[in-house]
Design an enzyme around this catalytic site. Structure first.
Site, PDB file in Angstrom:
ATOM      1  N   LYS A 123      26.697  11.739   4.775  1.00  0.00           N
ATOM      2  CA  LYS A 123      27.924  10.951   4.696  1.00  0.00           C
ATOM      3  C   LYS A 123      28.136  10.168   5.983  1.00  0.00           C
ATOM      4  CE  LYS A 123      32.929  11.562   3.998  1.00  0.00           C
ATOM      5  NZ  LYS A 123      33.996  12.579   3.804  1.00  0.00           N
ATOM      6  N   SER A 133      36.862  11.795   0.185  1.00  0.00           N
ATOM      7  CA  SER A 133      36.195  10.660   0.803  1.00  0.00           C
ATOM      8  C   SER A 133      34.671  10.765   0.791  1.00  0.00           C
ATOM      9  CB  SER A 133      36.682  10.511   2.242  1.00  0.00           C
ATOM     10  OG  SER A 133      36.377  11.677   3.010  1.00  0.00           O
ATOM     11  N   SER A 150      38.112  16.311   0.449  1.00  0.00           N
ATOM     12  CA  SER A 150      37.109  15.247   0.453  1.00  0.00           C
ATOM     13  C   SER A 150      35.710  15.690   0.068  1.00  0.00           C
ATOM     14  CB  SER A 150      37.068  14.569   1.829  1.00  0.00           C
ATOM     15  OG  SER A 150      38.226  13.794   2.024  1.00  0.00           O
TER      16      SER A 150
END
Length: 481
Positions: free
Chosen positions: A79, A155, A179
């Site tokens: 990520k 996210s 997230s």
């Protein structure tokens, strides 16, 4: 379209280690798949040449009878937020950092590469990881492969979409309110938020920033076994992280072999906190019934928490202070002026949450936070885990400007992110929690089931996740993206 990677990461790594497959072949298949599913906008940066070169090095090591590690030749996505790889773009989802190049590896990247993994790219995140949708000006919105108009969540939505599409089998994410778990629910994959300090990491300038609310990095995968294997790689002490916990004898990969008949879980369909859409409640309830049929003890359980308004205000106050300070550090570190910058309204609103918050305001929110901790501990008493839905609604619209529901199961709600999820509570209390696939709605949308364990009891969480996967398999549930 190319064939997705093998279902077992451990088997893939063994095949490379034993010379039956090549790391380069695995990487080429993944790069083909990433290209074939490019419309998902799952990746910000794809490392084609770099990944091929690393794969060749691993294949050469195997020829020399060396063992590159437990992830020998396995492609992994990271990520583009908490993780960074030296020499690779590190954007945090910000258009203003589109050309920023990381000058060091994060602890997670160090461990992945030491385990023999091949990093194939960085996955998309909303700017600063600020919300539970994944859209930014670098690549656009990231949908769930189950419905191109609905969000992959956020996210860590890029990682979840890449996993769901079969582009990679392992990915990293981070979680300050859901997230890891929200995207896992939206994309029918597994995302595990560990206890603070189990997976070490370090903000370069603020080593203590992850404590209020609890912000952690963790593993994402398509199965409980692969998630456990990745956690085994990422976990363990590191002196650079002031929250890092000492070495333990936890065997995450071994935890998945516990029989369902040895497990006891508490079950709450809504944490006695907020409404849940009927289709979500019914799908999770069916998964819980399957777990009970497999032999696990399932006890419907009440959960004593402060009222929703009080507890959500505690979360918003503390997460607002976090994002305000985070934005200040990023602005200072990279010479940005967020006050004058052209930002998406949701990014601006998140940063502005810090306005007017005093230190005493933030500290006073620990009173309902403590009550929530006590309530979760009581619900867990005598059980290996607590089960709840992950989201209160099915996947929602993919764009930052799309509204959240204002009515759930006949009750009026505020239309804010906390209404849509049951994850943020555990970033206040610090309990480890994973989202695993529960099933799909009549409309074919994925539903996530949240498994919550005692502090540092990630092995129990994984054991319950594996039992659910065996009782209600989800491997064949993915659409052809």
């Amino acid at each position: 379209m190319s064939t997705p990677p093998e279902p077992s990461v451990r088997k893939s790594a063994a095949a490379v280690r034993e010379g039956r497959r090549s790391a380069l072949g695995l990487v080429e298949a993944v790069l083909d798949r990433i290209e074939a599913t490019a419309d998902l906008n799952a990746f910000i940066t794809v490392l084609g040449d770099e990944a091929r070169e690393q794969a060749r090095k691993i294949d050469a090591a195997v020829v020399r009878s060396e063992d590159p590690g437990p992830l020998c030749g396995v492609p992994v996505a990271i990520k583009d937020l908490r993780n960074r790889k030296r020499g690779v773009r590190h954007t945090l989802g910000l258009e203003q950092l589109s050309e920023n190049i990381a000058d060091s590896d994060s602890i997670g990247v160090e461990r992945l590469e030491a385990a023999g993994a091949v990093i194939v790219g960085t996955t998309s995140t909303p700017a600063l990881g600020h919300t539970i949708r994944t859209e930014n000006r670098l690549v656009g919105a990231t949908p769930t492969p189950f419905d191109r108009e609905r969000s992959a969540g956020g996210s860590s939505g890029g990682s979840a979409a890449a996993l769901s599409a079969g582009s990679v089998r392992l990915a990293t994410g981070s979680d300050i309110g859901g997230s890891l778990r929200v995207p896992a629910a939206c994309c029918n994959v597994v995302g595990l938020k560990p206890t603070l300090g189990v997976v070490p990491e370090r903000d370069p300038s603020d080593g203590f920033s992850a404590h209020t609310p609890f912000l952690v990095s963790g593993p994402m995968a398509r199965s409980a076994a692969d998630t456990a294997l990745l956690l085994d790689v990422l976990a363990g002490p590191d002196g650079r992280d002031p929250h890092s916990v000492p070495e333990t004898d936890a065997d995450y990969a071994g935890a998945i072999d516990r029989p369902a008949g040895e497990l006891s879980v508490a079950y709450s369909p809504n944490l006695d906190l907020q409404p849940v859409a009927p289709e979500v409640r019914e799908t999770v309830g069916a998964a819980v019934d399957d777990l009970a049929a497999a032999g696990s003890r399932v006890d419907p359980t009440g959960v004593s928490l402060p009222p929703y308004e009080e507890l959500s205000m505690a979360y918003v106050t503390q997460v607002g202070a976090f994002f305000g300070a985070f934005a200040d550090r990023i602005a200072e570190g990279y010479g940005l002026d967020f006050g004058a910058a052209d930002l998406e309204p949701t990014v601006r609103a998140t940063i502005d949450l810090a306005e007017g918050i005093e230190a005493t305001d933030e500290r006073s929110r620990n009173v309902p936070r403590t009550a929530a901790y006590d309530g979760i501990e009581a619900a867990l008493s005598g059980h290996d885990a607590l089960i709840t839905p992950t989201l209160t609604v099915p996947p929602y619209g993919k764009h930052l400007g799309d509204p959240f529901p204002t009515e759930i199961d006949g009750e009026t709600v505020r239309g804010v992110p906390t209404d849509a999820m049951l994850t943020w509570v555990f970033n206040l209390t610090g309990h480890p929690a994973a989202s695993v696939p529960a099933g799909v709605t009549d409309d074919g949308l994925p539903v996530g089931l949240q498994v919550v364990g005692g502090r540092y009891a990630e092995a129990d969480v994984l054991a319950v996740a594996a039992a659910l996967e065996e009782a209600r398999p989800w491997a064949g549930r993915y659409p052809d993206p």
